[in-house]
Design an enzyme around this catalytic site. Structure first.
Site, short mmCIF file in Angstrom:
data_model
loop_
_atom_site.label_atom_id
_atom_site.label_comp_id
_atom_site.label_asym_id
_atom_site.label_seq_id
_atom_site.Cartn_x
_atom_site.Cartn_y
_atom_site.Cartn_z
N CYS A 1 0.82 -1.21 0.00
CA CYS A 1 0.00 0.00 0.00
C CYS A 1 0.86 1.26 0.00
O CYS A 1 0.39 2.34 -0.36
CB CYS A 1 -0.94 0.01 1.21
SG CYS A 1 -0.09 -0.11 2.80
N HIS B 1 19.20 -0.31 -0.87
CA HIS B 1 17.83 0.18 -0.75
C HIS B 1 16.89 -0.93 -0.28
O HIS B 1 16.12 -0.74 0.66
CB HIS B 1 17.35 0.72 -2.10
CG HIS B 1 15.89 1.02 -2.15
ND1 HIS B 1 15.34 2.13 -1.53
CD2 HIS B 1 14.84 0.34 -2.70
CE1 HIS B 1 14.03 2.13 -1.71
NE2 HIS B 1 13.70 1.05 -2.41
#
Length: 449
Positions: free
Chosen positions: A57, A111
């Site tokens: 989300c 990352h």
């Protein structure tokens, strides 16, 4: 999926956007990209050997690997990923390009490791993202889209996320107003699974509260909302949960042990008179009111009533600040783990770079073994099957022993950063064609590369 040139880490790519770079409306429009792996397989640009889509989300990220080499431009590979996003979602590239971040090489691994460890989450240290990464990887690993490079990358990321949560306290303290509220309720009342909890209002704060209650496997939960259908939809997702409207609030105050209120009304919806009447029906049983709304949902004078315990946002913020501060103090320890795992990943990738050479060398040796044994058996004529089996065993053992030491040495040199030099030398010495250019690959069409 062999990688002929350079280190596999140099061949990593990532294009993505998250809550830090893009509004939720844009993330919603692009989220359909994750639901069509078959289409991705069909439309994957040929230059991209592996591809995985991570969609939650709060983020959408594409991870890929390319073959490397001096003729490969990572910028063009990133552009291919952007075009793929636009083509598959129907969203013009111009509408999301400014919201994207792009990483190449080791930046991709760093990352992803930070994401898995919870350092890039909306709530610092939250654990849900690790489960989402694990679930995404497990599903993608069953498709041809994921090969040895992304396998190695994501396994390392999952290991990093697990270490961050087992070796540090990055995720041990509640770090949202709703989670602090639920933790407070547990502190006051103990295990909530035997309690009746009501949530009033299903905006963002209310939804976070319901997630926390669901995670604790509570079965006696009632959701009250101005729009009853929304409450019914949310309650239907959990066994035993019930739904109602705000008109049911007086009855709920009389029966619930905990009421979490988080509406967006401009004036209090829980008055002192309402609570007074409810407590008359339960004089010996305490009521815990957790007011997460701004403006407040509960009249402050409610706190003066016997057996009523009221906490508002200001009361909870002190605990939240302390929790977030404790989590922030763990960040250097998590970053140290990421550094360790980055070093381990580089070693694993160096060994991975040598794997195609080792596979091709063994395949060629096996082909020679089979050909020479077949020729010898033709000259020997009628040979007992048991003898034939012994000859097979002998020849296989001989090849394995001859290749064992070179295989070990090749892996050692890969760890020392000499993978490309030694790979080229071995291919030249043994006449092994580069992957994708000749008979070395076609000799064993079913072999895993």
């Amino acid at each position: 999926m062999p990688h002929a040139h350079g280190m596999p880490t140099a061949q990593l790519l990532c294009v993505g956007l998250s809550h830090r770079t893009a509004p939720v409306e844009l993330r919603e429009r692009l989220s359909c990209l994750a639901h069509e792996p078959e289409a991705l397989l069909a439309e994957r640009p040929p230059a991209l050997q592996e591809l995985l889509v991570l969609s939650t989300c709060n983020r959408l990220e594409l991870y890929a690997s390319h073959p490397g080499g001096t003729d490969t431009d990572p910028r063009e590979m990133l552009a291919a990923l952007r075009r793929l996003m636009a083509r598959r979602t129907g969203v013009p590239e111009a509408e999301f390009a400014d919201h994207l971040y792009c990483h190449t090489g080791l930046q991709v691994a760093e990352h992803l490791f930070r994401v898995a460890a919870g350092l890039d989450s909306l709530v610092l240290g939250e654990s849900q993202i690790l489960g989402q990464i694990t679930q995404t990887y497990n599903a993608a690993a069953q498709t041809p889209l994921v090969g040895p490079v992304l396998h190695t990358l994501f396994r390392a990321a999952i290991r990093t996320g697990k270490r961050a949560r087992t070796e540090t306290a990055i995720g041990t303290n509640p770090a949202s107003i709703s989670s602090v509220a639920i933790a407070l309720a547990e502190k006051r009342l103990g295990d909530l699974r035997s309690r009746h909890v009501a949530v009033v209002g299903l905006g963002e704060m209310g939804r976070l509260a319901t997630k926390g209650l669901a995670a604790r496997q509570l079965s006696r939960v009632t959701l009250l909302n101005r729009t009853v259908a929304r409450a019914q939809q949310a309650a239907a997702q959990q066994p035993g949960w019930e739904a109602g409207s705000l008109a049911d609030l007086p009855q709920m105050l009389a029966s619930a042990d905990v009421v979490v209120s988080a509406t967006a009304t401009p004036a209090p919806i829980i008055t002192a008179e309402m609570v007074h009447q409810a407590m008359a029906q339960r004089p010996e049983r305490p009521l815990l009111l957790l007011d997460l709304a701004v403006p407040r949902d509960v009249e402050p004078t409610v706190a003066l009533l016997p057996q009523v315990f009221l906490y508002d946002v200001d009361d909870l913020m002190g605990s939240l600040d302390a929790a977030l501060s404790a989590r922030r103090q763990e960040v250097p320890r998590v970053e140290a783990i990421i550094g360790q795992e980055m070093a381990a990943l580089e070693l694993a990738m160096r060994e991975l770079a040598m794997r195609p050479v080792v596979v091709d060398l063994r395949q060629k040796a096996e082909a020679i073994r089979q050909a020479e044994l077949a020729r010898a058996l033709r000259h020997l004529g009628d040979v007992d099957p048991a003898v034939v089996e012994q000859l097979h065993h002998f020849s296989r053992a001989l090849v394995n022993k001859l290749l064992h030491e070179p295989t070990v040495r090749l892996k050692e040199q890969a760890q020392n950063g000499q993978a490309e030099v030694y790979a080229s030398t071995v291919r030249d010495l043994f006449g092994l064609t580069e992957p994708g250019t000749g008979e070395a690959e076609s000799a064993q069409p079913g072999a895993a590369r």
